[in-house]
Scaffold this active site. Structure first.
Site, PDB file in Angstrom:
ATOM      1  CG  HIS A   1      -2.493  -0.644  -7.455  1.00 14.19           C
ATOM      2  ND1 HIS A   1      -2.994   0.056  -6.386  1.00 14.19           N
ATOM      3  CD2 HIS A   1      -2.619  -1.952  -7.132  1.00 14.19           C
ATOM      4  CE1 HIS A   1      -3.408  -0.792  -5.450  1.00 14.19           C
ATOM      5  NE2 HIS A   1      -3.193  -2.024  -5.898  1.00 14.19           N
TER       6      HIS A   1
ATOM      7  NE  ARG B   1      -4.174  -1.644   0.091  1.00 18.61           N
ATOM      8  CZ  ARG B   1      -4.215  -2.703  -0.709  1.00 18.61           C
ATOM      9  NH1 ARG B   1      -3.191  -2.956  -1.518  1.00 18.61           N
ATOM     10  NH2 ARG B   1      -5.260  -3.516  -0.696  1.00 18.61           N
TER      11      ARG B   1
ATOM     12  CD  GLU C   1      -2.609   3.232  -5.886  1.00 22.48           C
ATOM     13  OE1 GLU C   1      -1.496   2.775  -5.629  1.00 22.48           O
ATOM     14  OE2 GLU C   1      -3.656   2.543  -5.824  1.00 22.48           O
TER      15      GLU C   1
END
Length: 318
Positions: free
Chosen positions: A289, A239, A268
């Site tokens: 990601h 994270r 994000e």
């Protein structure tokens, strides 16, 4: 029964077998993306809602009317008001273990990229520098062998354990940090593990696989980075909020940190002004990601959601 998938674009469903999900309910509405302003209207009258990252708060749940089950198309449920769901007798179910191969593979790829600098050499080749070389090879970017180096794992769930095995396969020495509770109490003893203070000073590579919580937020801070081995590498596929991003940018610029490879950021998608998107930061790799996005991983995730709906119906005898 009616189901709604609020952010189906996150799964690229056209590449997957969706039959099990479609057969799980009588009717489905699929939305590629859903804004905060659209959420309440779209879940009105739905029995089941699937969300990956769309926020579902108490107001949404109270206005939904028929909502009985929320399926997180993910492991994390931080975008769902769990207390409100409990109070309103709405079941919430997530999926675990679906990225058990994809994330460790991506983590290993990031470690290898920082160690071998292949991405920089590829750029040099495509820029014509190899063609212009006076010798048969290029030696401009330092390459290190991982064999004999120390890999520190912080977060030793299924993903951390698999990354540890990959490190061992490369003949790396593996250190595992004590329980995350040890972040505040570094004298806590856990069998087979080492205090965080020891791990950060001895590791040549540190890989994060721990959850984000109030205790772990930005625990990779300036003090942590200063205590790391000079030239060590930092990997984060967990994270973004675990890391003080400005501190990492500064540690890369001043050479304290040998390299960093991050698949996650605190925001994000990140704004163009994000401190880690500056072009002057050396030895930094950022991927968007996507450590989890292999087709196989996404299929397991979708199947997990379908199974959660199926099991929920069975429990209700529906």
């Amino acid at each position: 029964m009616r189901g709604v998938f609020l952010d189906a674009m996150t799964m690229k469903l056209g590449e997957l077998d969706t039959q099990a999900l479609i057969n799980s309910l009588d009717h489905w509405d699929f939305y590629e993306t859903t804004s905060a302003a659209q959420t309440a209207e779209r879940i009105a009258g739905a029995d089941v809602v699937i969300t990956n990252k769309v926020v579902l708060n108490r107001a949404h749940m109270e206005r939904a009317g028929s909502l009985k089950l929320i399926c997180a198309c993910a492991t994390g449920t931080n975008n769902i008001d769990l207390e409100a769901a409990r109070n309103l007798d709405i079941s919430v179910r997530n999926v675990q273990g679906y990225a058990g191969a994809s994330v460790p593979q991506h983590t290993l790829a990031l470690i290898l990229a920082l160690a071998s600098r292949w991405h920089q050499y590829h750029q040099d080749v495509m820029a014509g520098r190899w063609s212009q070389s006076e010798i048969f090879c290029l030696l401009d970017h330092p390459v290190v062998e991982l064999a004999g180096k120390t890999l520190g794992i912080i977060g030793y769930g299924a993903l951390g354990q698999r990354v540890a095995k990959l490190g061992e396969a490369l003949d790396m020495r593996v250190l595992v940090a004590e329980s995350l509770r040890g972040i505040k109490r570094e004298d806590r003893k856990c069998e087979g593990r080492v205090p965080l203070a020891q791990l950060k000073t001895e590791s040549d590579v540190i890989s994060l696989h721990c959850p984000l919580s109030p205790q772990t937020e930005k625990f990779i801070n300036r003090a942590f980075l200063d205590a790391m081995k000079p030239g060590a590498l930092l990997i984060n596929t967990a994270r973004g909020g675990l890391v003080d991003e400005e501190a990492v940018a500064d540690a890369l610029r001043n050479g304290k940190l040998g390299g960093a490879a991050l698949d996650v950021l605190s925001e994000e998608p990140p704004p163009a002004s994000h401190p880690l998107l500056s072009r002057d930061i050396p030895n930094l790799i950022i991927t968007p990601h996507n450590a989890w996005i292999s087709r196989e991983s996404r299929q397991r995730l979708l199947n997990g959601v379908a199974n959660n709906i199926k099991n929920w119906k069975r429990e209700l005898h529906v």
